[in-house]
Design a protein around this motif. Sequence first.
Motif, short mmCIF file in Angstrom:
data_model
loop_
_atom_site.label_atom_id
_atom_site.label_comp_id
_atom_site.label_asym_id
_atom_site.label_seq_id
_atom_site.Cartn_x
_atom_site.Cartn_y
_atom_site.Cartn_z
N UNK A 1 0.74 -1.59 0.32
CA UNK A 1 0.27 0.28 0.05
C UNK A 1 0.72 1.37 -0.10
N UNK A 2 1.78 1.07 1.20
CA UNK A 2 2.57 2.64 0.91
C UNK A 2 3.48 2.86 -0.50
N UNK A 3 3.72 1.64 -0.92
CA UNK A 3 4.64 1.80 -2.14
C UNK A 3 4.06 1.90 -3.32
N UNK B 1 4.25 6.42 -6.85
CA UNK B 1 3.77 6.37 -8.24
C UNK B 1 2.23 6.91 -8.98
N UNK B 2 1.68 7.03 -7.23
CA UNK B 2 0.70 8.41 -7.54
C UNK B 2 1.43 9.44 -7.84
N UNK B 3 1.59 9.83 -6.70
CA UNK B 3 3.11 11.32 -6.63
C UNK B 3 3.41 11.46 -8.00
N UNK B 4 4.64 10.68 -8.72
CA UNK B 4 4.43 10.84 -9.94
C UNK B 4 3.20 11.62 -11.09
N UNK B 5 2.48 10.48 -11.09
CA UNK B 5 1.46 10.68 -11.74
C UNK B 5 0.61 12.18 -11.78
N UNK B 6 0.35 12.92 -10.72
CA UNK B 6 0.05 13.45 -10.49
C UNK B 6 0.99 15.00 -10.76
N UNK B 7 1.90 14.28 -10.80
CA UNK B 7 3.15 16.14 -11.32
C UNK B 7 3.36 15.88 -12.31
N UNK B 8 3.36 14.27 -13.08
CA UNK B 8 3.03 14.45 -14.23
C UNK B 8 1.90 15.74 -15.33
N UNK B 9 0.86 15.16 -14.76
CA UNK B 9 -0.40 15.94 -15.32
C UNK B 9 -0.25 17.54 -14.25
N UNK B 10 0.43 18.04 -13.43
CA UNK B 10 1.16 19.27 -13.58
C UNK B 10 1.43 20.02 -14.74
N UNK B 11 2.28 19.48 -14.53
CA UNK B 11 3.87 19.61 -15.89
C UNK B 11 3.27 19.61 -16.97
N UNK B 12 1.90 18.22 -17.71
CA UNK B 12 1.69 19.01 -18.81
C UNK B 12 0.17 19.66 -18.90
N UNK B 13 -0.49 19.95 -17.95
CA UNK B 13 -1.05 21.09 -17.71
C UNK B 13 -0.16 22.33 -18.58
N UNK B 14 1.00 22.69 -17.50
CA UNK B 14 1.69 24.43 -17.43
C UNK B 14 2.63 24.11 -19.10
N UNK B 15 2.45 23.11 -19.15
CA UNK B 15 3.21 22.96 -20.71
C UNK B 15 2.94 23.36 -21.85
N UNK B 16 1.08 22.56 -21.42
CA UNK B 16 0.57 23.47 -22.55
C UNK B 16 -0.19 24.46 -22.42
N UNK B 17 0.18 25.10 -21.42
CA UNK B 17 -0.38 26.47 -21.26
C UNK B 17 0.82 27.35 -21.82
N UNK C 1 12.14 15.06 -10.24
CA UNK C 1 12.55 14.69 -8.59
C UNK C 1 11.37 13.79 -8.07
N UNK C 2 10.12 14.03 -8.44
CA UNK C 2 9.31 12.30 -8.20
C UNK C 2 9.30 10.89 -8.52
N UNK C 3 9.89 11.26 -10.10
CA UNK C 3 9.98 10.14 -10.77
C UNK C 3 11.05 9.59 -10.19
N UNK C 4 12.33 10.53 -9.97
CA UNK C 4 13.77 9.45 -9.39
C UNK C 4 13.15 8.84 -8.14
N UNK C 5 12.19 9.67 -7.55
CA UNK C 5 11.83 9.08 -5.92
C UNK C 5 11.15 8.14 -6.02
N UNK D 1 12.56 4.61 -4.32
CA UNK D 1 11.96 3.79 -3.21
C UNK D 1 11.13 2.30 -2.90
N UNK D 2 10.99 2.75 -4.85
CA UNK D 2 10.04 1.45 -5.18
C UNK D 2 11.21 -0.02 -5.11
#
Length: 230
Positions: free
Chosen positions: A21-23, A27-43, A139-143, A147-148
């Motif tokens: 569960x903890x692990x 990946x959930x945090x990476x996915x969140x960060x990925x969405x933010x990055x994609x939105x700001x890049x599109x902007x 950062x989240x991806x390498x973390x 961690x994985x």
Amino acid sequence: MQAENLLKLQSVDQEIARLQREARVYPDRVQEARLVEARLRAEYEAFKKRLAEAEKEHQEMSATFELEDQRLKKSKTKIKQLKTPYEFQALNREIMNTERSNKDLEDSIVKKMEEVEDLKARIQISEQEWKTSLDEFQKKESEAKSKGEEFNQTIESKLEAQRVAREAVEKPLLAKYHFVQRRYSDALVAVKGSSCQGCFRNLPPQMTNEMRKNKLIEQCPNCSRLLYIP
Ligand SMILES: [Zn+2]
């Protein structure tokens, strides 16, 4: 003895489930960060497109103004050579009209230039925001990666403990435990007083008496969890 062995297995099982569960958080945090990055890049890309359009418009307007201005200068030279008042009036009207429309065009060019400058400033901010989000994502991806690996190693070592603990439990009991475990992570619970510590319902007294006497593991008639007397 069987209860103790099964308790050991259950604790390893719960530990593995907790680690898994903890692990999953990383990946959930990476996915969140990925969405933010994609939105700001599109902007950012949209701002760059708008700037390119505004610059092109500014260029076209300036070119038009240049042509009109040359035409005006020619007309002003020509008007001096005109003989008849009729010709003079006609060209003079044209000159005045061109002067007026050139003034309007000049205003529009200034406004367009302001739009260009405004967009340039916004692009700088937008680019900064995007780059920050990109850093965050990496950062989240390498973390998540490190961690994985950490979690995998820990889980791997627990799987060995799980295998050993399983072997210590009698096969029919193990099968029953796994069946109940599909519904409850606490498949084995204690009897406290005369109640099941899973569903907290009272148990038939003859059943708990039997259990006390023979150190049996029974199933709760209400929730089906496995029961033991501590
Ligand atoms: Zn129960």
